[in-house]
Enzyme design. Structure first.
Site, mmCIF file in Angstrom:
data_model
loop_
_atom_site.group_PDB
_atom_site.id
_atom_site.type_symbol
_atom_site.label_atom_id
_atom_site.label_comp_id
_atom_site.label_asym_id
_atom_site.label_seq_id
_atom_site.Cartn_x
_atom_site.Cartn_y
_atom_site.Cartn_z
ATOM 1 N N LYS A 119 27.876 -33.698 -73.824
ATOM 2 C CA LYS A 119 27.772 -32.311 -73.355
ATOM 3 C C LYS A 119 28.624 -31.342 -74.178
ATOM 4 O O LYS A 119 28.230 -30.192 -74.393
ATOM 5 C CB LYS A 119 28.154 -32.225 -71.872
ATOM 6 C CG LYS A 119 27.382 -33.187 -70.965
ATOM 7 C CD LYS A 119 25.889 -33.000 -71.027
ATOM 8 C CE LYS A 119 25.150 -34.136 -70.334
ATOM 9 N NZ LYS A 119 23.696 -34.110 -70.536
ATOM 10 N N LYS A 161 34.825 -30.801 -67.031
ATOM 11 C CA LYS A 161 33.572 -31.571 -66.981
ATOM 12 C C LYS A 161 33.645 -32.771 -67.914
ATOM 13 O O LYS A 161 34.188 -32.677 -69.013
ATOM 14 C CB LYS A 161 32.403 -30.687 -67.428
ATOM 15 C CG LYS A 161 32.116 -29.504 -66.537
ATOM 16 C CD LYS A 161 30.899 -28.762 -67.038
ATOM 17 C CE LYS A 161 30.550 -27.605 -66.123
ATOM 18 N NZ LYS A 161 29.356 -26.873 -66.599
ATOM 19 N N GLY A 168 26.848 -33.393 -62.055
ATOM 20 C CA GLY A 168 27.992 -33.094 -61.198
ATOM 21 C C GLY A 168 29.068 -34.166 -61.155
ATOM 22 O O GLY A 168 30.135 -33.933 -60.593
ATOM 23 N N ILE A 206 32.152 -20.264 -63.275
ATOM 24 C CA ILE A 206 31.300 -19.145 -62.865
ATOM 25 C C ILE A 206 31.098 -19.243 -61.353
ATOM 26 O O ILE A 206 30.612 -20.264 -60.856
ATOM 27 C CB ILE A 206 29.931 -19.186 -63.587
ATOM 28 C CG1 ILE A 206 30.113 -19.345 -65.107
ATOM 29 C CG2 ILE A 206 29.103 -17.952 -63.258
ATOM 30 C CD1 ILE A 206 30.829 -18.225 -65.793
ATOM 31 N N HIS A 211 21.164 -21.610 -60.681
ATOM 32 C CA HIS A 211 20.756 -22.619 -61.657
ATOM 33 C C HIS A 211 19.347 -22.249 -62.095
ATOM 34 O O HIS A 211 18.407 -22.357 -61.314
ATOM 35 C CB HIS A 211 20.789 -24.011 -61.003
ATOM 36 C CG HIS A 211 20.159 -25.096 -61.835
ATOM 37 N ND1 HIS A 211 20.797 -26.279 -62.115
ATOM 38 C CD2 HIS A 211 18.945 -25.179 -62.434
ATOM 39 C CE1 HIS A 211 20.006 -27.033 -62.861
ATOM 40 N NE2 HIS A 211 18.862 -26.399 -63.051
ATOM 41 N N GLU A 278 19.069 -25.919 -69.436
ATOM 42 C CA GLU A 278 19.668 -25.523 -68.164
ATOM 43 C C GLU A 278 20.677 -24.396 -68.395
ATOM 44 O O GLU A 278 21.567 -24.522 -69.239
ATOM 45 C CB GLU A 278 20.388 -26.756 -67.622
ATOM 46 C CG GLU A 278 20.451 -26.907 -66.141
ATOM 47 C CD GLU A 278 21.191 -28.190 -65.782
ATOM 48 O OE1 GLU A 278 20.611 -29.268 -65.950
ATOM 49 O OE2 GLU A 278 22.354 -28.094 -65.359
ATOM 50 N N GLU A 292 23.416 -27.407 -70.159
ATOM 51 C CA GLU A 292 23.060 -28.658 -70.826
ATOM 52 C C GLU A 292 21.559 -28.674 -71.045
ATOM 53 O O GLU A 292 20.833 -27.836 -70.507
ATOM 54 C CB GLU A 292 23.501 -29.876 -70.011
ATOM 55 C CG GLU A 292 23.148 -29.845 -68.549
ATOM 56 C CD GLU A 292 23.862 -30.948 -67.753
ATOM 57 O OE1 GLU A 292 23.211 -31.933 -67.444
ATOM 58 O OE2 GLU A 292 25.078 -30.818 -67.449
ATOM 59 N N ARG A 296 14.322 -35.176 -70.690
ATOM 60 C CA ARG A 296 13.269 -35.936 -70.004
ATOM 61 C C ARG A 296 12.288 -34.988 -69.316
ATOM 62 O O ARG A 296 12.554 -33.798 -69.174
ATOM 63 C CB ARG A 296 13.903 -36.825 -68.945
ATOM 64 C CG ARG A 296 14.629 -36.005 -67.883
ATOM 65 C CD ARG A 296 15.199 -36.799 -66.738
ATOM 66 N NE ARG A 296 15.694 -35.922 -65.703
ATOM 67 C CZ ARG A 296 16.873 -35.310 -65.716
ATOM 68 N NH1 ARG A 296 17.693 -35.485 -66.738
ATOM 69 N NH2 ARG A 296 17.233 -34.500 -64.729
ATOM 70 N N VAL A 299 11.762 -34.029 -62.399
ATOM 71 C CA VAL A 299 11.097 -34.184 -61.103
ATOM 72 C C VAL A 299 10.299 -32.919 -60.770
ATOM 73 O O VAL A 299 9.169 -32.982 -60.294
ATOM 74 C CB VAL A 299 12.143 -34.453 -59.994
ATOM 75 C CG1 VAL A 299 11.473 -34.559 -58.631
ATOM 76 C CG2 VAL A 299 12.953 -35.709 -60.293
HETATM 77 C C1 MV4 Z 1 29.357 -24.995 -63.732
HETATM 78 C C2 MV4 Z 1 29.493 -24.229 -62.553
HETATM 79 C C3 MV4 Z 1 30.248 -23.081 -62.629
HETATM 80 N N1 MV4 Z 1 30.853 -22.737 -63.781
HETATM 81 N N2 MV4 Z 1 29.962 -24.602 -64.855
HETATM 82 C C4 MV4 Z 1 27.015 -28.725 -61.865
HETATM 83 C C5 MV4 Z 1 26.175 -29.765 -62.548
HETATM 84 C C6 MV4 Z 1 26.064 -29.389 -63.982
HETATM 85 N N3 MV4 Z 1 24.692 -29.372 -64.386
HETATM 86 C C7 MV4 Z 1 26.689 -28.058 -64.096
HETATM 87 N N4 MV4 Z 1 27.274 -27.707 -62.812
HETATM 88 C C8 MV4 Z 1 28.000 -26.563 -62.648
HETATM 89 N N5 MV4 Z 1 28.612 -26.106 -63.771
HETATM 90 C C9 MV4 Z 1 30.702 -23.509 -64.861
HETATM 91 N N6 MV4 Z 1 31.352 -23.150 -65.996
HETATM 92 C C10 MV4 Z 1 28.835 -24.663 -61.401
HETATM 93 C C11 MV4 Z 1 28.106 -25.844 -61.430
HETATM 94 C C12 MV4 Z 1 27.516 -26.242 -60.183
HETATM 95 C C13 MV4 Z 1 26.156 -26.287 -60.016
HETATM 96 C C14 MV4 Z 1 25.296 -25.969 -61.046
HETATM 97 C C15 MV4 Z 1 23.953 -26.025 -60.872
HETATM 98 C C16 MV4 Z 1 23.442 -26.376 -59.628
HETATM 99 C C17 MV4 Z 1 24.279 -26.705 -58.597
HETATM 100 C C18 MV4 Z 1 25.632 -26.664 -58.769
HETATM 101 C C19 MV4 Z 1 26.475 -26.976 -57.697
HETATM 102 C C20 MV4 Z 1 27.806 -26.937 -57.895
HETATM 103 C C21 MV4 Z 1 28.330 -26.581 -59.123
#
Ligand code: MV4
Length: 451
Positions: A119, A161, A168, A206, A211, A278, A292, A296, A299
């Site tokens: 990542k 991360k 997550g 953030i 998302h 994403e 990211e 693939r 779903v």
């Molecule tokens: C974040 C964020 C807030 N700020 N990055 C969660 C899984 C991964 N794909 C990225 N994620 C997040 N990254 C920053 N800098 C909040 C999340 C996040 C989240 C993102 C997408 C969908 C659901 C989520 C639930 C909690 C946190």
């Protein structure tokens, strides 16, 4: 390679195995499906003309056993392997083994999977390509002290991360300097335990984002199509519950920039196949940031299919076989609004505990704009070994409110007896005023559940 010698091995189970089987049939391509002992009596295995058992019920002894899948391909004369999602879909070693064995992996190159699976490296590549990224570390933060220094500079809250993470896992938020040491230690430990790699990177956190993910489709000739976005903000513990396209609150000028950024991301990663870029979208500033890239089929791909009128799985197979994309971006127009609801064998009243068991009755809703992707049938026994997805309800309407109404009606009609499901929970969510107004973020579902 002549079209007639192609044979696709389906290396997955459940609804996605059925979806891939359908795509193969539409393309006139023979297919063979692998299955575990627990899946002998499943619908995709029954419907396939050819099927081969590759091991016992646990995925670690069947669907995750690369050598058995390769052996099955060689025994049955398969020339290509479709991994679906999960299992081996994002494993660069598996993609490499396929190509070493002269098998077409239906997906991007091992190199692209490898790059995007790291990542921090993926983020660096995107930044270089001009894709907006969240302010943070350049690559790995080596120590807690370095993380503390950087966090002070960027400003709290921050998020740590796992470099090898996703979904997550290995992620911790620190609201202030006091929370940093514990966040660093627990994120590193979780990353080490989950991925065998404790490396972390750091980002500004953030608050309350959406998302939003962009679907792309690229062929081996450098053609890239952007097939719009999906809003997947409604998640519970990083499991998506409802997905829709388009995103209800994305301004058109931002949408245009996001699509351009997604195309740049694809070119930067030399990406071929279907992929999802994403982003986090911050409604308060209208900024969006690359998170990211998923390498693939996802779903939630059907919402994109409904809005764009494209069979993504068939297209994915065709580009993997070396065909040129048959469409130009200018010829493609999105139409209306689509919503997908996942129905799982889980009990919302018991913290979504899995509820395997026998399906005594199954009725699939229908009518205009209603689609159900499911491997269920009456008498089917949901095994306890795999994920709990039973069905995806996907609806289409001329606008968001018509699609929402259609989804509510279809969920009321959907009948699954014998196992407890999340259908009623999902229906209530679709009728929640926050969903009706489009006023939600990635933390909303968790907040609603805590009330
Ligand atoms: C974040 C964020 C807030 N700020 N990055 C969660 C899984 C991964 N794909 C990225 N994620 C997040 N990254 C920053 N800098 C909040 C999340 C996040 C989240 C993102 C997408 C969908 C659901 C989520 C639930 C909690 C946190």
């Amino acid at each position: 390679m002549s079209e007639t010698s192609v044979k696709i091995l389906i290396a997955n189970r459940g609804e996605i195995a059925l979806r891939i089987l359908r795509a193969c049939r539409m393309l006139g391509l023979p297919s063979i499906i692998v299955f575990s002992e627990a899946d002998r009596d499943t619908l995709p295995v029954r419907l396939a003309k050819e099927a081969i058992c590759i091991g016992s019920a646990p995925a670690s002894d069947s669907y995750l056993k690369a050598d058995r899948i390769i052996a099955a391909a060689e025994l049955t004369g398969a020339t290509a392997i479709h991994p679906g999602y999960g299992f081996l879909a994002e494993n660069p070693r598996f993609a490499e083994i396929c190509s070493d064995c002269g098998l077409t992996f239906v997906g991007p190159s091992a190199e692209a999977i490898e790059l995007l699976g790291d990542k921090a490296a993926a983020k660096a590549t995107m930044q270089k390509a001009g894709v907006p990224v969240v302010p943070g570390s350049d690559g790995v933060v080596a120590s807690e002290a370095e993380a503390a220094r950087l966090a002070q500079k960027i400003g709290y809250p921050i998020i740590l991360k796992a470099v090898s993470g996703g979904g997550g896992k290995g992620m911790r938020v620190a609201a202030d300097a006091g929370q940093l040491p514990d966040a660093f230690l627990t994120a590193a430990a979780e990353a080490k335990a989950g991925f065998g790699d404790a490396s972390l990177y750091l980002e500004k956190y953030i608050v309350a984002p959406r998302h939003v993910e962009v679907q792309i489709l690229a062929d081996k000739f450098g053609n890239v199509l952007c097939l719009g976005e999906r809003d997947c903000s409604l998640q519970r513990r990083h499991q998506k519950v409802v997905e829709e396209s388009p995103c209800a609150i994305l301004p058109d000028d931002v949408r245009k920039k996001m699509y351009k950024a997604a195309c740049n991301a694809v070119q930067a990663a030399k990406y071929v196949g279907v992929g999802t870029v994403e982003f986090l979208f911050e409604p308060s500033t209208k900024n969006f940031y690359f998170m990211e890239m998923n390498t693939r089929l996802q779903v939630e791909h059907p919402v994109t299919e409904m809005v764009w009128g494209i069979d993504l799985v068939a297209a994915q197979i065709r580009v993997a076989l070396g065909e040129k994309l048959p469409w130009k971006q200018s010829e493609l127009q999105p139409r209306g609004h689509a919503i997908e609801v996942r129905v799982n064998a889980e009990d919302p009243a018991r913290d979504f505990a899995p509820c395997p068991g026998k399906v005594d009755f199954f009725h699939v809703p229908g009518g205009p704009g209603v689609r159900v992707d499911s491997h269920l049938y009456e008498g089917y026994v949901v095994p306890p070994f795999y994920d709990s997805l039973l069905a995806k309800l996907i609806v289409h309407g001329d606008n968001r409110e018509l699609a929402r109404n259609r989804a509510v009606c279809a969920l009321e009609e959907l009948t699954i007896e014998g196992v407890t499901t999340t259908a009623e929970f999902a229906r209530a969510l679709l009728e929640n005023e926050k969903f009706v107004r489009g006023d939600f973020h990635t933390g909303t579902l968790q907040e609603l559940l805590q009330q």
